[in-house]
Design a protein around this motif. Structure first.
Motif, PDB file in Angstrom:
ATOM      1  N   SER A 113      -9.410   2.225   9.249  1.00  0.00           N
ATOM      2  CA  SER A 113     -10.516   2.927   8.586  1.00  0.00           C
ATOM      3  C   SER A 113     -11.820   2.159   8.683  1.00  0.00           C
ATOM      4  N   VAL A 114     -11.743   0.853   8.879  1.00  0.00           N
ATOM      5  CA  VAL A 114     -12.971   0.057   8.982  1.00  0.00           C
ATOM      6  C   VAL A 114     -13.813   0.509  10.170  1.00  0.00           C
ATOM      7  N   SER A 115     -13.154   0.967  11.243  1.00  0.00           N
ATOM      8  CA  SER A 115     -13.883   1.397  12.434  1.00  0.00           C
ATOM      9  C   SER A 115     -14.748   2.627  12.179  1.00  0.00           C
ATOM     10  N   GLN A 116     -14.482   3.359  11.086  1.00  0.00           N
ATOM     11  CA  GLN A 116     -15.278   4.540  10.761  1.00  0.00           C
ATOM     12  C   GLN A 116     -16.562   4.190  10.016  1.00  0.00           C
ATOM     13  N   ALA A 117     -16.696   2.944   9.610  1.00  0.00           N
ATOM     14  CA  ALA A 117     -17.917   2.505   8.929  1.00  0.00           C
ATOM     15  C   ALA A 117     -18.826   1.773   9.913  1.00  0.00           C
ATOM     16  N   THR A 118     -20.102   1.764   9.611  1.00  0.00           N
ATOM     17  CA  THR A 118     -21.079   1.092  10.456  1.00  0.00           C
ATOM     18  C   THR A 118     -21.005  -0.413  10.225  1.00  0.00           C
ATOM     19  N   ARG A 119     -20.908  -1.173  11.329  1.00  0.00           N
ATOM     20  CA  ARG A 119     -20.761  -2.616  11.213  1.00  0.00           C
ATOM     21  C   ARG A 119     -21.975  -3.223  10.493  1.00  0.00           C
ATOM     22  N   GLY A 120     -21.698  -4.092   9.549  1.00  0.00           N
ATOM     23  CA  GLY A 120     -22.758  -4.758   8.813  1.00  0.00           C
ATOM     24  C   GLY A 120     -23.206  -4.031   7.561  1.00  0.00           C
ATOM     25  N   ARG A 121     -22.780  -2.794   7.391  1.00  0.00           N
ATOM     26  CA  ARG A 121     -23.151  -2.046   6.182  1.00  0.00           C
ATOM     27  C   ARG A 121     -22.223  -2.390   5.017  1.00  0.00           C
ATOM     28  N   HIS A 122     -22.578  -1.856   3.840  1.00  0.00           N
ATOM     29  CA  HIS A 122     -21.817  -2.168   2.616  1.00  0.00           C
ATOM     30  C   HIS A 122     -20.369  -1.700   2.729  1.00  0.00           C
ATOM     31  N   ASN A 123     -20.152  -0.482   3.187  1.00  0.00           N
ATOM     32  CA  ASN A 123     -18.795   0.041   3.303  1.00  0.00           C
ATOM     33  C   ASN A 123     -17.960  -0.803   4.264  1.00  0.00           C
ATOM     34  N   TYR A 124     -18.568  -1.228   5.356  1.00  0.00           N
ATOM     35  CA  TYR A 124     -17.832  -2.002   6.360  1.00  0.00           C
ATOM     36  C   TYR A 124     -17.371  -3.338   5.783  1.00  0.00           C
ATOM     37  N   ARG A 125     -18.258  -4.031   5.118  1.00  0.00           N
ATOM     38  CA  ARG A 125     -17.905  -5.343   4.569  1.00  0.00           C
ATOM     39  C   ARG A 125     -16.840  -5.217   3.473  1.00  0.00           C
ATOM     40  N   CYS A 126     -16.977  -4.241   2.613  1.00  0.00           N
ATOM     41  CA  CYS A 126     -16.005  -4.069   1.520  1.00  0.00           C
ATOM     42  C   CYS A 126     -14.641  -3.656   2.049  1.00  0.00           C
ATOM     43  N   TRP A 127     -14.622  -2.755   3.024  1.00  0.00           N
ATOM     44  CA  TRP A 127     -13.337  -2.306   3.559  1.00  0.00           C
ATOM     45  C   TRP A 127     -12.646  -3.427   4.331  1.00  0.00           C
ATOM     46  N   ALA A 128     -13.428  -4.237   5.029  1.00  0.00           N
ATOM     47  CA  ALA A 128     -12.837  -5.366   5.757  1.00  0.00           C
ATOM     48  C   ALA A 128     -12.258  -6.400   4.789  1.00  0.00           C
ATOM     49  N   ALA A 129     -12.987  -6.678   3.709  1.00  0.00           N
ATOM     50  CA  ALA A 129     -12.478  -7.624   2.715  1.00  0.00           C
ATOM     51  C   ALA A 129     -11.241  -7.069   2.017  1.00  0.00           C
ATOM     52  N   SER A 130     -11.240  -5.763   1.731  1.00  0.00           N
ATOM     53  CA  SER A 130     -10.074  -5.148   1.100  1.00  0.00           C
ATOM     54  C   SER A 130      -8.860  -5.198   2.028  1.00  0.00           C
ATOM     55  N   THR A 131      -9.102  -5.074   3.327  1.00  0.00           N
ATOM     56  CA  THR A 131      -8.004  -5.177   4.287  1.00  0.00           C
ATOM     57  C   THR A 131      -7.363  -6.555   4.238  1.00  0.00           C
ATOM     58  N   PHE A 132      -8.199  -7.582   4.134  1.00  0.00           N
ATOM     59  CA  PHE A 132      -7.676  -8.952   4.038  1.00  0.00           C
ATOM     60  C   PHE A 132      -6.810  -9.118   2.792  1.00  0.00           C
ATOM     61  N   PHE A 133      -7.279  -8.631   1.660  1.00  0.00           N
ATOM     62  CA  PHE A 133      -6.512  -8.781   0.419  1.00  0.00           C
ATOM     63  C   PHE A 133      -5.244  -7.919   0.431  1.00  0.00           C
ATOM     64  N   SER A 134      -5.248  -6.832   1.187  1.00  0.00           N
ATOM     65  CA  SER A 134      -4.022  -6.041   1.325  1.00  0.00           C
ATOM     66  C   SER A 134      -2.959  -6.825   2.084  1.00  0.00           C
ATOM     67  N   PHE A 135      -3.373  -7.489   3.175  1.00  0.00           N
ATOM     68  CA  PHE A 135      -2.431  -8.345   3.900  1.00  0.00           C
ATOM     69  C   PHE A 135      -1.950  -9.495   3.017  1.00  0.00           C
ATOM     70  N   LEU A 136      -2.870 -10.078   2.242  1.00  0.00           N
ATOM     71  CA  LEU A 136      -2.489 -11.167   1.347  1.00  0.00           C
ATOM     72  C   LEU A 136      -1.504 -10.683   0.281  1.00  0.00           C
ATOM     73  N   SER A 137      -1.742  -9.489  -0.256  1.00  0.00           N
ATOM     74  CA  SER A 137      -0.821  -8.939  -1.258  1.00  0.00           C
ATOM     75  C   SER A 137       0.556  -8.708  -0.670  1.00  0.00           C
ATOM     76  N   SER A 138       0.610  -8.246   0.577  1.00  0.00           N
ATOM     77  CA  SER A 138       1.900  -8.035   1.226  1.00  0.00           C
ATOM     78  C   SER A 138       2.665  -9.349   1.364  1.00  0.00           C
ATOM     79  N   VAL A 139       1.946 -10.432   1.702  1.00  0.00           N
ATOM     80  CA  VAL A 139       2.596 -11.734   1.825  1.00  0.00           C
ATOM     81  C   VAL A 139       3.094 -12.220   0.462  1.00  0.00           C
ATOM     82  N   LEU A 140       2.282 -12.032  -0.584  1.00  0.00           N
ATOM     83  CA  LEU A 140       2.672 -12.472  -1.923  1.00  0.00           C
ATOM     84  C   LEU A 140       3.899 -11.714  -2.426  1.00  0.00           C
ATOM     85  N   TYR A 141       3.907 -10.405  -2.217  1.00  0.00           N
ATOM     86  CA  TYR A 141       5.061  -9.618  -2.657  1.00  0.00           C
ATOM     87  C   TYR A 141       6.311  -9.948  -1.837  1.00  0.00           C
TER      88      TYR A 141
END
Length: 210
Positions: free
Chosen positions: A162-190
Motif C-alpha cells: 500500500s505504500v506504493s500508492q502514496a506519494t514518496r516523501g508525503r505524510h501518508n508515505y512516511r506514516c505508512w512506511a513506519a507502520s509497516t516497520f512496526f507491523s514486522f516488529l510486532s510479528s517478530v514479538l508475537y
C-alpha cells in the motif's frame, strides 16, 4: 453493666434492659449472674462483628499486583507488543487510510490484537489467571500469539504494497512506511511470545500426563 439501671425498692432489685425494653424483677442473688451473662453476650457480639487480622490480610492480598511479572520475559514481550501495536494503528489513523480498503483491514487487525494483548497483560499482572484455574490460559496465550504473529506478518506485507500508492516523501508515505516497520516488529514479538507459550503449554501438558 451501663445498659442496666439498678435501684432498690423495698428490698427488691429492679432491672430494666434498655436494648429490649423489658422489665425484670430479680433478687439480689441473681444480680451477678445477670451481669455476667450480659457481658458475655456483648463480648460475643463484638468478636462476631470485628474481622480478625489474618482475614483482612488475605482479602487485601488477593488484590495485589504481581509486579515481578513485568520483569519476566513474558511480561516484557507483552509490553513491547502493546507499544508496537499502538504505533501500527496510530500511524495509520493519522492519515487518509480510508481511501485504501486494505489499510482499513490492517487497522481492524492491529486494534483487535492490541486490545486482546492489553487484556491478557492485565490478567497476568493482577494474578487473575491463578484465581481462575478452570481457564486454560496456556492454550489461550498460545492461540492468541500464533494468530497475531501470522496476521501481523500479513498486514506488514499488505502495508508494504500500500505504500506504493502514496506519494514518496508525503505524510501518508512516511506514516505508512513506519507502520509497516512496526507491523514486522510486532510479528517478530508475537513469534517470541508464541515460543514461550508453547513451552509453557507443553510443560503443563507433560505434567498432566504424568
Amino acid at each position: 453493666m451501663s445498659c442496666i439501671y439498678q435501684f432498690q425498692q423495698r428490698g427488691v432489685f429492679w432491672y430494666r434492659n434498655t436494648t429490649s425494653s423489658v422489665t425484670r424483677t430479680v433478687g439480689p442473688k441473681h444480680t451477678g449472674r445477670l451481669c455476667g451473662s450480659t457481658m458475655e453476650r456483648n463480648a460475643a457480639i463484638s468478636v462476631h462483628e470485628t474481622p480478625s487480622g489474618p482475614e483482612r490480610t488475605i482479602a487485601n492480598s488477593t488484590l495485589a499486583f504481581d509486579q515481578p511479572f513485568t520483569t519476566t520475559a513474558k511480561g516484557l514481550l507483552l509490553l513491547a507488543e502493546i507499544l508496537s501495536g499502538t504505533m501500527v494503528w496510530i500511524l495509520i489513523a493519522g492519515t487518509e487510510y480510508f481511501h485504501v480498503p486494505a489499510l482499513c483491514w490492517v487497522m481492524f487487525v492491529a486494534i483487535l490484537f492490541w486490545l486482546l494483548t492489553i487484556f491478557l497483560f492485565i490478567i497476568y499482572l493482577i494474578g487473575a489467571h491463578k484465581r481462575m484455574p478452570f481457564v486454560p490460559w496456556n492454550t489461550v496465550s498460545l492461540c492468541l500469539n500464533c494468530s497475531a504473529a501470522a496476521l501481523y506478518l500479513l498486514t506488514a506485507a499488505i502495508e508494504a504494497l500500500s505504500v506504493s500508492q502514496a506519494t514518496r516523501g508525503r505524510h501518508n508515505y512516511r506514516c505508512w512506511a513506519a507502520s509497516t516497520f512496526f507491523s514486522f516488529l510486532s510479528s517478530v514479538l508475537y513469534t517470541g511470545s508464541s515460543f514461550l507459550s508453547y513451552r509453557a503449554w507443553n510443560t503443563a501438558r507433560g505434567g498432566q500426563e504424568n
